[in-house]
Design an enzyme around this catalytic site. Structure first.
Site, mmCIF file in Angstrom:
data_model
loop_
_atom_site.group_PDB
_atom_site.id
_atom_site.type_symbol
_atom_site.label_atom_id
_atom_site.label_comp_id
_atom_site.label_asym_id
_atom_site.label_seq_id
_atom_site.Cartn_x
_atom_site.Cartn_y
_atom_site.Cartn_z
ATOM 1 N N HIS B 62 13.120 42.044 7.940
ATOM 2 C CA HIS B 62 13.653 41.011 7.232
ATOM 3 C C HIS B 62 12.919 39.784 7.493
ATOM 4 O O HIS B 62 12.313 39.279 8.549
ATOM 5 C CB HIS B 62 15.186 40.839 7.434
ATOM 6 C CG HIS B 62 15.600 40.276 8.599
ATOM 7 N ND1 HIS B 62 15.742 38.716 8.930
ATOM 8 C CD2 HIS B 62 16.102 40.700 9.819
ATOM 9 C CE1 HIS B 62 16.273 38.645 10.316
ATOM 10 N NE2 HIS B 62 16.391 39.733 10.797
ATOM 11 N N ASP B 64 14.126 36.549 6.138
ATOM 12 C CA ASP B 64 14.607 35.316 6.447
ATOM 13 C C ASP B 64 15.187 35.012 8.036
ATOM 14 O O ASP B 64 14.891 36.014 8.588
ATOM 15 C CB ASP B 64 15.727 35.413 5.469
ATOM 16 C CG ASP B 64 16.743 36.354 6.104
ATOM 17 O OD1 ASP B 64 16.323 37.441 6.538
ATOM 18 O OD2 ASP B 64 17.951 36.165 6.019
ATOM 19 N N ASP B 86 13.551 37.454 15.899
ATOM 20 C CA ASP B 86 14.495 37.800 14.749
ATOM 21 C C ASP B 86 14.093 37.310 13.297
ATOM 22 O O ASP B 86 14.661 36.413 13.008
ATOM 23 C CB ASP B 86 15.849 37.516 15.209
ATOM 24 C CG ASP B 86 16.918 37.866 14.503
ATOM 25 O OD1 ASP B 86 16.734 38.702 13.609
ATOM 26 O OD2 ASP B 86 18.137 37.483 14.449
ATOM 27 N N GLU B 116 18.922 38.816 5.326
ATOM 28 C CA GLU B 116 19.730 39.749 6.394
ATOM 29 C C GLU B 116 20.513 38.725 7.241
ATOM 30 O O GLU B 116 21.712 39.129 7.616
ATOM 31 C CB GLU B 116 18.763 40.453 7.227
ATOM 32 C CG GLU B 116 19.187 41.290 8.198
ATOM 33 C CD GLU B 116 19.655 40.730 9.565
ATOM 34 O OE1 GLU B 116 20.390 41.455 10.115
ATOM 35 O OE2 GLU B 116 19.224 39.727 9.965
ATOM 36 N N GLU B 117 20.025 37.656 7.503
ATOM 37 C CA GLU B 117 20.788 36.367 8.051
ATOM 38 C C GLU B 117 22.153 35.903 7.427
ATOM 39 O O GLU B 117 23.229 35.365 8.047
ATOM 40 C CB GLU B 117 20.235 35.442 8.778
ATOM 41 C CG GLU B 117 18.940 35.673 9.552
ATOM 42 C CD GLU B 117 19.220 36.309 10.862
ATOM 43 O OE1 GLU B 117 20.704 36.374 11.057
ATOM 44 O OE2 GLU B 117 18.445 36.861 12.012
ATOM 45 N N HIS B 317 17.993 33.290 17.599
ATOM 46 C CA HIS B 317 18.901 32.311 16.961
ATOM 47 C C HIS B 317 18.914 30.937 17.910
ATOM 48 O O HIS B 317 19.866 30.419 17.845
ATOM 49 C CB HIS B 317 20.364 32.642 16.841
ATOM 50 C CG HIS B 317 20.360 33.677 15.746
ATOM 51 N ND1 HIS B 317 21.749 34.147 15.212
ATOM 52 C CD2 HIS B 317 19.826 34.535 15.123
ATOM 53 C CE1 HIS B 317 21.569 35.163 14.081
ATOM 54 N NE2 HIS B 317 20.149 35.317 14.389
#
Lengths: 53, 342
Positions: B62, B64, B86, B116-117, B317
């Site tokens: 992903h 994003d 991530d 995805e997030e 994150h």
């Protein structure tokens, strides 16, 4: 016939595949086929819990 | 293509969910440079295809990230930037490995999923309409010697209680007191459910928001509760329990994705364990308490599937997000070996 490295139970495997994961019918531990001729078993990679994503 | 420069270029383009167009266009260009047939699909996912034949492996990462741009910088072996772990690191590893592997009689399709997030998982929901591939690899940080086999599912509860105002000196509970009582009852139910269970099999609750207000005529309270649910969790009966505990409050549900656990006895997993050992590592299987696009794709494609990628997911994150370039390169080596062996 292969032997469980954990409990030494004899395990019969037909057409074993290298890398296949099997369960010992006696002690229940997961085992990996590390060799097919002759068939040799070793403890399978452990499952870890992790967080993220 | 210099691998560290390529990853740095991806990290320098800030792309929180919903703002992926710039990085999607860049990836299309870079995919074409590397010999892929590239395009952007209807959801905005950059897609690159290389090789030919009926057999197909899909590598879906992903593009994003969560919000919060981190200036890209290099400190020795470490590359800092939002998405380093991530999951632009795994995405870049997919592209470099697929370009290097160039397997015969096999198509490799690399997809950079959007959102995805976000709870929408828009990119993965577009990708799941594709024909089922023979194998699928989801790009998420597992560490170069880790193989992720499963993710917990999720469910959100939107609790709302509106009640006519009454004097605070009178009998009965206020609306906020009822909301707190609901949360406490839900926690007690989860504690009972979780007795003797490991984290992957447990029900996790998180109170994300609680707001109350009154306008002189009515008092209102709302709360948002996010749940992480285990495999085979009985959602229907849980929703009934929520309704009983909520009393006169109204509860609505959203973002419902079941947990998913992949089979580990297949050629894809065996290819990973062999490639990790060949690179000098000891393979480890991982079960994660979060969710990923595997939750969307796994049940639909019903093919051998794992999640894999460089990086330490404890940095997901965080403002300290970074990846070791040595680990990144090892992951590319492992992926290329996997693709060549399948």
């Amino acid at each position: 016939m292969a032997v469980c490295p954990e409990c030494e139970a004899e395990i019969e495997l037909k057409e074993a595949i290298k890398g296949e994961i099997v369960q010992c019918p006696d002690c229940g531990v997961e085992l990996e086929v590390v060799s097919v001729n002759p068939v040799e078993l070793a403890p399978a990679p452990e499952e870890e819990e992790d967080w993220g994503e | 293509m210099d691998d560290a420069a390529f990853l740095g270029e991806l990290l320098s383009l800030y792309s929180p969910s919903g703002s992926e167009q710039q990085v999607a266009n860049l990836l299309c260009e870079r995919l074409a440079d590397l010999g892929f047939r590239s395009y952007v699909d209807a959801a905005g996912n950059p897609v690159g295809e290389i090789g030919s034949g009926e057999r197909e492996i899909v590598l879906l990462g992903h593009i994003d990230t969560v919000e919060g741009f981190i200036a890209v910088r290099r400190e020795g072996d470490l590359l800092y930037g939002r998405g380093a772990v991530d999951a632009k690191g795994p995405m870049a590893a997919f592209i470099l490995a697929a370009a290097r592997a160039r397997p015969r009689n096999l198509r490799l399709t690399v997809i950079g999923a959007v959102e995805e997030e976000a709870a929408s998982s828009r990119g993965a929901r577009q990708a799941m309409q594709r024909p089922r591939p023979e194998f699928a690899i989801v790009g998420e940080p597992s560490g170069w010697a880790g193989i992720t086999l499963g993710y917990k599912g999720r469910l959100w509860i939107h609790y709302s209680l509106v009640r006519p105002m009454r004097h605070s000196a009178g009998p009965g509970r206020s609306a906020p007191e009822d909301a707190v009582a609901f949360w406490n009852a839900l926690q007690a139910a989860a504690t009972e459910f979780n007795q003797g269970k490991r984290p992957f099999d447990a029900l996790d609750l998180s109170l994300r928001r609680i707001n109350s207000r009154a306008d002189g005529f009515a008092e209102r309270v709302e709360q948002l509760i996010a749940l992480r649910v285990p495999v085979d969790f009985e959602v229907a009966s849980f929703k009934s329990l929520v309704g009983e505990l909520a009393g006169e409050a109204v509860c609505q549900f959203s973002n419902e994705d079941p947990a998913f656990r992949a089979n580990k006895n297949n050629p894809l997993v065996r290819a990973f364990t062999a490639a990790i050992r060949a690179a000098g590592g000891e393979p480890r299987f991982k079960l994660k308490t979060g969710t990923s696009d595997m939750n969307v794709l796994g049940p639909v494609w019903d093919c051998p599937i794992v999640a894999y990628g460089p990086g330490d997911s404890s940095l997901d994150h965080t403002p300290n997000e970074h990846v070791s370039l040595a680990e990144f390169r090892r992951a590319v080596d492992v992926l290329a070996a996997v693709l060549e062996s399948l």
